[in-house]
Scaffold this active site. Structure first.
Site, mmCIF file in Angstrom:
data_model
loop_
_atom_site.group_PDB
_atom_site.id
_atom_site.type_symbol
_atom_site.label_atom_id
_atom_site.label_comp_id
_atom_site.label_asym_id
_atom_site.label_seq_id
_atom_site.Cartn_x
_atom_site.Cartn_y
_atom_site.Cartn_z
ATOM 1 N N HIS A 47 0.792 -1.223 0.000
ATOM 2 C CA HIS A 47 0.000 0.000 0.000
ATOM 3 C C HIS A 47 0.827 1.278 0.000
ATOM 4 O O HIS A 47 0.301 2.348 0.264
ATOM 5 C CB HIS A 47 -0.955 0.003 1.208
ATOM 6 C CG HIS A 47 -2.016 -1.036 1.118
ATOM 7 N ND1 HIS A 47 -2.315 -1.872 2.160
ATOM 8 C CD2 HIS A 47 -2.839 -1.384 0.103
ATOM 9 C CE1 HIS A 47 -3.295 -2.702 1.785
ATOM 10 N NE2 HIS A 47 -3.620 -2.416 0.556
ATOM 11 N N GLU A 154 -8.745 -11.855 2.850
ATOM 12 C CA GLU A 154 -9.536 -10.618 2.757
ATOM 13 C C GLU A 154 -10.595 -10.627 1.667
ATOM 14 O O GLU A 154 -11.038 -9.578 1.219
ATOM 15 C CB GLU A 154 -8.597 -9.408 2.601
ATOM 16 C CG GLU A 154 -7.412 -9.640 1.706
ATOM 17 C CD GLU A 154 -6.284 -8.625 1.911
ATOM 18 O OE1 GLU A 154 -6.499 -7.630 2.625
ATOM 19 O OE2 GLU A 154 -5.209 -8.813 1.337
ATOM 20 N N ASP A 180 -10.900 -4.914 2.543
ATOM 21 C CA ASP A 180 -11.117 -5.679 1.324
ATOM 22 C C ASP A 180 -12.283 -6.649 1.473
ATOM 23 O O ASP A 180 -13.015 -6.893 0.512
ATOM 24 C CB ASP A 180 -9.844 -6.430 0.933
ATOM 25 C CG ASP A 180 -8.867 -5.528 0.188
ATOM 26 O OD1 ASP A 180 -9.273 -4.960 -0.836
ATOM 27 O OD2 ASP A 180 -7.730 -5.376 0.636
#
Length: 256
Positions: A47, A154, A180
């Site tokens: 990320h 996720e 997610d």
């Protein structure tokens, strides 16, 4: 030679280890967190703009300050995982694991033979101390012992396949990504929705029952305490949210 992974040893003894999640490419922040007293860093290359060269500098900073480094790679990719591990990370976290086959592929990418299929890279990188301090066979064996392997589950598919995923040998730790999962369940951004939370609670229960270390991502000390009380041992503190809270409080006190 492979640096001792004190955090892996600690959580496998059943003790919580308090870490900081970092998606900003900064060895200086790693040092700062180490000096504050955090025990490990989740280097979030999924990320944030952290390539494996930057990761290497951040791992070096972890080593200098006695922190365990766990790198969260962008994707399940054998050669990419090798690059990040060659930087000297003591742990690997792989996102979006949905099947037992994918979980097995993580182990295969991260462990040397006879356990996995990680390529022979002894002597050519900082993870092996450039081959200066140990024989190859000692390094391969030690690396297999010291490296912590974590997976992120996720999506709905991963939750459906959770029982099989948790049976894959070699996975040390598990995290459930609420953001997610909410997207996957058609509840975009509604991480606190009862259905999302129920799925995660059940997932965490199963992971604990399977003997896996649980990862938590709190943004407050209260949330961290609750997670530890629920059996979470790897605390990956979201410090940027804490900066936000203190920064906003500071500005609102000044400006009203």
């Amino acid at each position: 030679h492979m640096r001792h992974n004190a955090v892996k040893a600690k959580v496998l003894r059943g003790e919580a280890a308090i870490g900081a999640e970092l998606r900003i490419p900064s060895p200086e922040l790693v040092e700062f967190y180490g000096l504050l007293g955090f025990e490990w860093i989740c280097i979030n290359a999924e990320h944030g703009p952290i390539d494996w060269v930057t990761c290497q500098a951040m791992c070096r900073a972890c080593d200098a300050r006695g922190l365990s480094s766990i790198v969260r790679v962008p994707t399940l990719d054998h050669s990419l995982i090798a690059k990040y591990l060659q930087a000297g990370a003591l742990g690997l976290a792989v996102p979006h694991i949905n099947t037992a086959e994918q979980a097995e592929a993580v182990v295969q990418a991260a462990r040397y033979g006879p356990i996995g299929r990680r390529g022979s890279d002894w002597g050519s990188n900082r993870a092996s101390d450039y081959g200066l301090l140990s024989a190859a066979h000692d390094y391969f064996e030690r690396a297999n012992q010291e490296l912590l392997i974590a997976i992120w589950i996720e999506e709905v598919q991963g939750m459906k396949n959770l029982d099989e995923i948790l049976q894959v040998p070699g996975i040390d730790a598990v995290n459930f990504g609420a953001g997610d999962l909410s997207l996957s369940m058609g509840l975009a951004g509604r991480q606190d929705h009862p259905d999302v939370q129920a799925a995660i609670i059940e997932g965490r229960r199963k992971a604990l029952a399977a003997g896996k270390v649980l990862i938590g991502e709190p943004t407050t000390a209260l949330a961290a305490k609750r997670q530890i009380a629920d059996g979470t041992l790897l605390i990956s503190t979201n410090l940027t949210r804490m900066w936000e809270a203190s920064g906003r409080a500071f500005l609102s006190e000044l400006r009203g």
